[in-house]
Design a protein around this motif. Structure first.
Motif, PDB file in Angstrom:
ATOM      1  N   GLU A   1      -7.807 -24.519  26.712  1.00 25.81           N
ATOM      2  CA  GLU A   1      -6.481 -24.250  27.261  1.00 25.81           C
ATOM      3  C   GLU A   1      -5.694 -23.226  26.437  1.00 25.81           C
ATOM      4  O   GLU A   1      -5.008 -22.364  26.992  1.00 25.81           O
ATOM      5  CB  GLU A   1      -5.681 -25.547  27.333  1.00 25.81           C
ATOM      6  N   ARG A   2      -5.795 -23.324  25.110  1.00 26.39           N
ATOM      7  CA  ARG A   2      -4.954 -22.512  24.227  1.00 26.39           C
ATOM      8  C   ARG A   2      -5.712 -21.464  23.423  1.00 26.39           C
ATOM      9  O   ARG A   2      -5.091 -20.607  22.787  1.00 26.39           O
ATOM     10  CB  ARG A   2      -4.211 -23.422  23.238  1.00 26.39           C
ATOM     11  N   GLY A   3      -7.038 -21.549  23.418  1.00 26.35           N
ATOM     12  CA  GLY A   3      -7.828 -20.687  22.543  1.00 26.35           C
ATOM     13  C   GLY A   3      -7.960 -21.317  21.169  1.00 26.35           C
ATOM     14  O   GLY A   3      -7.164 -22.181  20.794  1.00 26.35           O
ATOM     15  N   VAL A   4      -8.955 -20.870  20.425  1.00 26.92           N
ATOM     16  CA  VAL A   4      -9.177 -21.430  19.091  1.00 26.92           C
ATOM     17  C   VAL A   4      -8.029 -21.056  18.157  1.00 26.92           C
ATOM     18  O   VAL A   4      -7.498 -21.903  17.428  1.00 26.92           O
ATOM     19  CB  VAL A   4     -10.524 -20.952  18.519  1.00 26.92           C
ATOM     20  N   ALA A   5      -7.624 -19.796  18.180  1.00 26.41           N
ATOM     21  CA  ALA A   5      -6.535 -19.352  17.302  1.00 26.41           C
ATOM     22  C   ALA A   5      -5.225 -20.053  17.642  1.00 26.41           C
ATOM     23  O   ALA A   5      -4.387 -20.289  16.760  1.00 26.41           O
ATOM     24  CB  ALA A   5      -6.361 -17.835  17.409  1.00 26.41           C
TER      25      ALA A   5
ATOM     26  N   TYR B   1     -12.279 -36.772   9.356  1.00 25.86           N
ATOM     27  CA  TYR B   1     -13.339 -36.794  10.362  1.00 25.86           C
ATOM     28  C   TYR B   1     -14.128 -35.488  10.418  1.00 25.86           C
ATOM     29  O   TYR B   1     -15.332 -35.505  10.691  1.00 25.86           O
ATOM     30  CB  TYR B   1     -12.741 -37.042  11.747  1.00 25.86           C
ATOM     31  N   PHE B   2     -13.447 -34.360  10.214  1.00 28.79           N
ATOM     32  CA  PHE B   2     -14.061 -33.057  10.442  1.00 28.79           C
ATOM     33  C   PHE B   2     -13.771 -32.099   9.284  1.00 28.79           C
ATOM     34  O   PHE B   2     -12.688 -32.129   8.714  1.00 28.79           O
ATOM     35  CB  PHE B   2     -13.545 -32.439  11.749  1.00 28.79           C
ATOM     36  N   ARG B   3     -14.728 -31.216   9.005  1.00 31.05           N
ATOM     37  CA  ARG B   3     -14.566 -30.268   7.893  1.00 31.05           C
ATOM     38  C   ARG B   3     -13.684 -29.083   8.281  1.00 31.05           C
ATOM     39  O   ARG B   3     -13.025 -28.486   7.437  1.00 31.05           O
ATOM     40  CB  ARG B   3     -15.939 -29.787   7.411  1.00 31.05           C
ATOM     41  N   THR B   4     -13.682 -28.699   9.569  1.00 31.39           N
ATOM     42  CA  THR B   4     -12.840 -27.616  10.080  1.00 31.39           C
ATOM     43  C   THR B   4     -12.413 -27.976  11.495  1.00 31.39           C
ATOM     44  O   THR B   4     -13.003 -28.859  12.129  1.00 31.39           O
ATOM     45  CB  THR B   4     -13.607 -26.274  10.158  1.00 31.39           C
ATOM     46  N   LYS B   5     -11.429 -27.251  12.019  1.00 25.93           N
ATOM     47  CA  LYS B   5     -11.014 -27.557  13.392  1.00 25.93           C
ATOM     48  C   LYS B   5     -12.121 -27.210  14.383  1.00 25.93           C
ATOM     49  O   LYS B   5     -12.310 -27.914  15.379  1.00 25.93           O
ATOM     50  CB  LYS B   5      -9.715 -26.820  13.741  1.00 25.93           C
ATOM     51  N   GLU B   6     -12.872 -26.124  14.106  1.00 26.61           N
ATOM     52  CA  GLU B   6     -13.938 -25.735  15.023  1.00 26.61           C
ATOM     53  C   GLU B   6     -15.068 -26.767  15.058  1.00 26.61           C
ATOM     54  O   GLU B   6     -15.701 -26.959  16.095  1.00 26.61           O
ATOM     55  CB  GLU B   6     -14.508 -24.364  14.628  1.00 26.61           C
ATOM     56  N   SER B   7     -15.301 -27.437  13.940  1.00 21.60           N
ATOM     57  CA  SER B   7     -16.370 -28.449  13.914  1.00 21.60           C
ATOM     58  C   SER B   7     -16.017 -29.666  14.757  1.00 21.60           C
ATOM     59  O   SER B   7     -16.881 -30.512  15.016  1.00 21.60           O
ATOM     60  CB  SER B   7     -16.674 -28.878  12.472  1.00 21.60           C
ATOM     61  N   CYS B   8     -14.780 -29.745  15.220  1.00 25.15           N
ATOM     62  CA  CYS B   8     -14.392 -30.851  16.100  1.00 25.15           C
ATOM     63  C   CYS B   8     -15.209 -30.872  17.389  1.00 25.15           C
ATOM     64  O   CYS B   8     -15.309 -31.924  18.032  1.00 25.15           O
ATOM     65  CB  CYS B   8     -12.906 -30.755  16.455  1.00 25.15           C
TER      66      CYS B   8
ATOM     67  N   SER C   1     -17.704 -15.296  21.323  1.00 22.83           N
ATOM     68  CA  SER C   1     -16.669 -14.437  20.741  1.00 22.83           C
ATOM     69  C   SER C   1     -15.881 -15.115  19.621  1.00 22.83           C
ATOM     70  O   SER C   1     -14.937 -14.532  19.090  1.00 22.83           O
ATOM     71  CB  SER C   1     -15.692 -13.967  21.831  1.00 22.83           C
ATOM     72  N   GLU C   2     -16.282 -16.341  19.275  1.00 24.74           N
ATOM     73  CA  GLU C   2     -15.609 -17.096  18.219  1.00 24.74           C
ATOM     74  C   GLU C   2     -16.638 -17.488  17.160  1.00 24.74           C
ATOM     75  O   GLU C   2     -17.352 -18.479  17.320  1.00 24.74           O
ATOM     76  CB  GLU C   2     -14.948 -18.359  18.792  1.00 24.74           C
ATOM     77  N   PRO C   3     -16.746 -16.701  16.067  1.00 26.57           N
ATOM     78  CA  PRO C   3     -17.799 -16.959  15.071  1.00 26.57           C
ATOM     79  C   PRO C   3     -17.811 -18.385  14.514  1.00 26.57           C
ATOM     80  O   PRO C   3     -18.879 -18.981  14.362  1.00 26.57           O
ATOM     81  CB  PRO C   3     -17.492 -15.935  13.970  1.00 26.57           C
ATOM     82  N   ALA C   4     -16.635 -18.944  14.215  1.00 35.04           N
ATOM     83  CA  ALA C   4     -16.596 -20.299  13.656  1.00 35.04           C
ATOM     84  C   ALA C   4     -17.048 -21.331  14.684  1.00 35.04           C
ATOM     85  O   ALA C   4     -17.719 -22.316  14.353  1.00 35.04           O
ATOM     86  CB  ALA C   4     -15.198 -20.625  13.155  1.00 35.04           C
TER      87      ALA C   4
END
Length: 204
Positions: free
Chosen positions: A22-26, A47-54, A112-115
């Protein structure tokens, strides 16, 4: 306790996938994910090491479902026959359908999102490890055999290509891809990736 933690992580993962779409990763922060889940941001980072790992638990759930499908593959059936029969015997629940849609969205975003790509590929590494015993049994070889490990790597790569192509067609281009068409692509990809070693029935 471990099961409760796993279910909690999965619930957060589903919400995070929705927010990223909905909002994009950034445009999505750890605070946003925590607020949507009704948890503290501190808990999210436990729970998670980064937001992307969610995204990993939700993607892993879809991977586990596919590995389970392959684990049920009887020797007397070709892959195409098994996929058709298994899909009929184990129809997707509404939650599984929602997870599949989320997984397709993440697949398209990961290009398009490396992480996000890192998380996506980590789950596919899990898939490769899950394929090894299935392939070893099918080829009647040890799990440590080089042929088995090469086939597992090739099948995983083939599945990823199909996943990305189908996801792009459905999510980005708005095309209608039936389950039968998607399963046929998977069947073809696995046979071609393994030079025909996998796909047909196992002869006695």
């Amino acid at each position: 306790m471990a099961d409760n933690r796993s279910e909690a992580r999965l619930a957060v993962s589903r919400l995070a996938c929705d927010l990223f779409w909905e909002r994009g990763v950034a445009g999505t922060s750890g605070d946003d994910i925590a607020a949507a889940a009704g948890l503290s941001t501190r808990t999210i980072w436990r729970y998670f090491r980064t937001k992307e790992s969610c995204v990993e638990p939700m993607l892993a759930r879809t991977v586990d479902r596919f590995i389970g499908m392959l684990q049920r593959w009887p020797p007397e059936l070709s892959l195409a026959e098994h996929l058709a029969a298994d899909s009929a015997a184990y129809p997707l629940t509404p939650q599984e359908v929602a997870d599949e849609i989320s997984a397709m969205r993440i697949a398209t975003m990961s290009t398009s999102e490396p992480a996000l790509r890192t998380a996506y590929l980590m789950v596919h590494d899990q898939m490769e490890r899950g394929f090894i015993p299935v392939i070893a049994d099918r080829l009647r070889l040890e799990e440590s055999d080089l042929t088995v490990r090469l086939c597992a790597a090739a099948v995983t790569a083939a599945f990823r290509v199909v996943d990305e192509d189908v996801s792009h067609a459905v999510i980005v281009e708005g095309k209608a891809v039936t389950a039968q068409e998607a399963l046929a692509l998977i069947d073809r990809a696995i046979q071609e990736a393994t030079n025909g070693r996998l796909g047909g029935p196992v002869t006695p």
